[in-house]
Design an enzyme around this catalytic site. Structure first.
Site, PDB file in Angstrom:
ATOM      1  N   ASP A 210      -3.606   4.240  -1.895  1.00  0.00           N
ATOM      2  CA  ASP A 210      -4.644   4.605  -0.925  1.00  0.00           C
ATOM      3  C   ASP A 210      -4.625   6.109  -0.679  1.00  0.00           C
ATOM      4  O   ASP A 210      -4.075   6.579   0.315  1.00  0.00           O
ATOM      5  CB  ASP A 210      -4.407   3.828   0.375  1.00  0.00           C
ATOM      6  CG  ASP A 210      -5.500   4.064   1.400  1.00  0.00           C
ATOM      7  OD1 ASP A 210      -6.624   4.420   0.997  1.00  0.00           O
ATOM      8  OD2 ASP A 210      -5.223   3.885   2.601  1.00  0.00           O
TER       9      ASP A 210
ATOM     10  N   THR B  26     -10.640   3.112  10.763  1.00  0.00           N
ATOM     11  CA  THR B  26     -10.460   2.267  11.948  1.00  0.00           C
ATOM     12  C   THR B  26      -9.982   3.061  13.150  1.00  0.00           C
ATOM     13  O   THR B  26      -9.948   2.537  14.271  1.00  0.00           O
ATOM     14  CB  THR B  26      -9.473   1.117  11.657  1.00  0.00           C
ATOM     15  OG1 THR B  26      -8.271   1.660  11.083  1.00  0.00           O
ATOM     16  CG2 THR B  26     -10.081   0.106  10.711  1.00  0.00           C
TER      17      THR B  26
ATOM     18  N   ASP C 225     -14.033  14.578  -3.286  1.00  0.00           N
ATOM     19  CA  ASP C 225     -14.188  15.897  -3.901  1.00  0.00           C
ATOM     20  C   ASP C 225     -15.439  15.856  -4.761  1.00  0.00           C
ATOM     21  O   ASP C 225     -16.170  14.856  -4.764  1.00  0.00           O
ATOM     22  CB  ASP C 225     -12.943  16.242  -4.731  1.00  0.00           C
ATOM     23  CG  ASP C 225     -12.650  17.745  -4.752  1.00  0.00           C
ATOM     24  OD1 ASP C 225     -13.610  18.524  -4.972  1.00  0.00           O
ATOM     25  OD2 ASP C 225     -11.488  18.131  -4.560  1.00  0.00           O
TER      26      ASP C 225
ATOM     27  N   ARG D 226       2.453  -0.986  10.736  1.00  0.00           N
ATOM     28  CA  ARG D 226       3.471  -0.891  11.776  1.00  0.00           C
ATOM     29  C   ARG D 226       3.926  -2.240  12.322  1.00  0.00           C
ATOM     30  O   ARG D 226       5.082  -2.380  12.745  1.00  0.00           O
ATOM     31  CB  ARG D 226       2.960   0.013  12.900  1.00  0.00           C
ATOM     32  CG  ARG D 226       3.079   1.494  12.543  1.00  0.00           C
ATOM     33  CD  ARG D 226       2.327   2.410  13.485  1.00  0.00           C
ATOM     34  NE  ARG D 226       0.932   2.549  13.094  1.00  0.00           N
ATOM     35  CZ  ARG D 226       0.130   3.521  13.556  1.00  0.00           C
ATOM     36  NH1 ARG D 226       0.589   4.394  14.425  1.00  0.00           N
ATOM     37  NH2 ARG D 226      -1.116   3.596  13.149  1.00  0.00           N
TER      38      ARG D 226
ATOM     39  N   LYS E 200      -7.608   7.980  -0.854  1.00  0.00           N
ATOM     40  CA  LYS E 200      -8.898   8.332  -0.251  1.00  0.00           C
ATOM     41  C   LYS E 200      -9.499   9.602  -0.874  1.00  0.00           C
ATOM     42  O   LYS E 200      -9.799  10.573  -0.164  1.00  0.00           O
ATOM     43  CB  LYS E 200      -8.754   8.494   1.262  1.00  0.00           C
ATOM     44  CG  LYS E 200      -8.272   7.241   1.984  1.00  0.00           C
ATOM     45  CD  LYS E 200      -8.163   7.505   3.479  1.00  0.00           C
ATOM     46  CE  LYS E 200      -7.783   6.255   4.268  1.00  0.00           C
ATOM     47  NZ  LYS E 200      -6.387   5.829   4.000  1.00  0.00           N
TER      48      LYS E 200
ATOM     49  N   LYS F 191       0.843  -1.194   0.000  1.00  0.00           N
ATOM     50  CA  LYS F 191       0.000   0.000   0.000  1.00  0.00           C
ATOM     51  C   LYS F 191       0.873   1.237   0.000  1.00  0.00           C
ATOM     52  O   LYS F 191       1.765   1.391   0.840  1.00  0.00           O
ATOM     53  CB  LYS F 191      -0.915   0.028   1.225  1.00  0.00           C
ATOM     54  CG  LYS F 191      -1.950   1.145   1.175  1.00  0.00           C
ATOM     55  CD  LYS F 191      -2.553   1.451   2.539  1.00  0.00           C
ATOM     56  CE  LYS F 191      -1.656   2.372   3.332  1.00  0.00           C
ATOM     57  NZ  LYS F 191      -2.309   2.944   4.523  1.00  0.00           N
TER      58      LYS F 191
END
Length: 239
Positions: A59, A123, A64, A215, A61, A32
Site C-alpha cells: 500500500d 478514512t 505522480d 492497530r 498509494k 499490508k
C-alpha cells in the site's frame, strides 16, 4: 476474496515478521505493507513475507505523472504481490498507466499481476475537511462514487474507501469490482486519527470485499486472540 488484511504498521522487519510468525497458523493470511515499513526496510520485507507464504498488499498509494507511475508499477509488478494502490485523484491516465506497468512487470517476472486498487478518500478525511481543504464542493458520497466510476473505467480492479461507502461502490460498479475497507475497529477500540470507522461485523453487513485491520491487532496484548475475534465478527455476518 474476502480477506482480513493485517496492516504491518511497524518500523522494523523484525517487528513485522514477529507478528506474522504469531499468525502463521491462520489460513490464507494476507498482510499490508505500508509506507512506514517499506520505506524503512525496502523490498527485502516483500521477499521475507513471500518466503513465509503470505499474500501481500503493498500500500504505497502512488500519485505522480503517468509515466513515472507506470515505470514504478513495472518494478512492483515483478514482486508477486496480491494488491497495490494508487490515488484515484491522480486521474484516469495515471490509473491506466499503473495497470500497464503492473502487467509489464508481471510478464517479465512470469508471475500473476497484482490487482490494482484506487484510493478514493482516506478514512481519516471528513466531509468538512474534504470540502474546506480540497475545495470539493459535492458531498463525500458523491465524490467517492465519482472516483469509483473513474477508477473502474480506467482499469482498476477495485477501490479503497470506508466501508460506509461500500454500498455506493457496489451500486456504481460491476459485481467483480472490489471494495477494500480500512478504518476497522473493534467496538471497544479508540478511533485514533480515523473519521469514518466501522466494526468488522458492520463492514461485512455493508458488503466489504476485504477489511484492513491494523492497530486493533498490532497493539493488542494478544494479537492472535484479537485476530480471531475480528475473524469471528467478519465471518458471522459476511455475505
Amino acid at each position: 476474496m474476502r480477506p482480513i488484511i493485517v496492516a504491518l504498521d511497524v518500523s522494523t522487519q523484525q517487528q513485522a515478521l514477529a507478528l506474522v510468525d504469531q499468525l502463521a497458523n491462520e489460513n490464507d493470511l494476507m498482510v499490508k505493507v505500508g509506507m512506514e515499513l517499506f520505506y524503512a526496510v525496502g523490498p527485502t520485507i516483500v521477499t521475507a513475507l513471500r518466503q513465509r507464504g503470505v499474500a501481500i498488499f503493498l500500500d504505497l498509494k502512488l500519485y505522480d505523472i503517468p509515466h513515472t507511475v507506470e515505470r514504478a508499477m513495472c518494478q512492483l509488478g515483478r514482486q508477486e504481490l496480491a494488491l497495490v494502490t494508487v490515488h484515484a485523484s491522480g486521474g484516469s491516465a495515471m490509473i491506466r498507466a499503473a495497470k500497464r506497468g503492473l502487467a509489464q512487470g508481471a510478464a517479465i517476472a512470469g508471475v500473476a499481476p497484482a490487482k490494482l486498487l484506487a484510493i478514493t478518500q482516506l478514512t481519516s478525511t471528513s466531509e468538512v475537511q474534504m470540502q474546506a481543504e480540497q475545495l470539493i464542493t459535492v458531498d463525500l458520497p458523491t465524490a467517492v462514487t465519482h472516483l469509483t466510476r473513474l477508477a473502474q473505467r480506467a482499469g482498476a480492479d477495485g477501490v479503497v474507501s470506508s466501508a460506509l461507502e461500500t454500498p455506493l461502490v457496489h451500486a456504481a460498479t460491476t459485481a467483480d469490482f472490489l471494495s477494500i475497507t480500512p478504518g476497522i475497529r473493534l467496538a471497544q477500540d479508540r478511533a485514533d486519527d480515523q473519521q469514518r470507522i466501522v466494526t468488522p461485523a458492520e463492514a461485512a453487513e455493508l458488503g466489504s470485499d476485504g477489511i484492513v485491520v491494523g492497530r486493533s491487532i498490532t497493539q493488542a496484548s494478544n494479537p492472535v486472540v484479537a485476530y480471531h475475534q475480528i475473524l469471528q465478527e467478519w465471518e458471522s455476518t459476511c455475505r
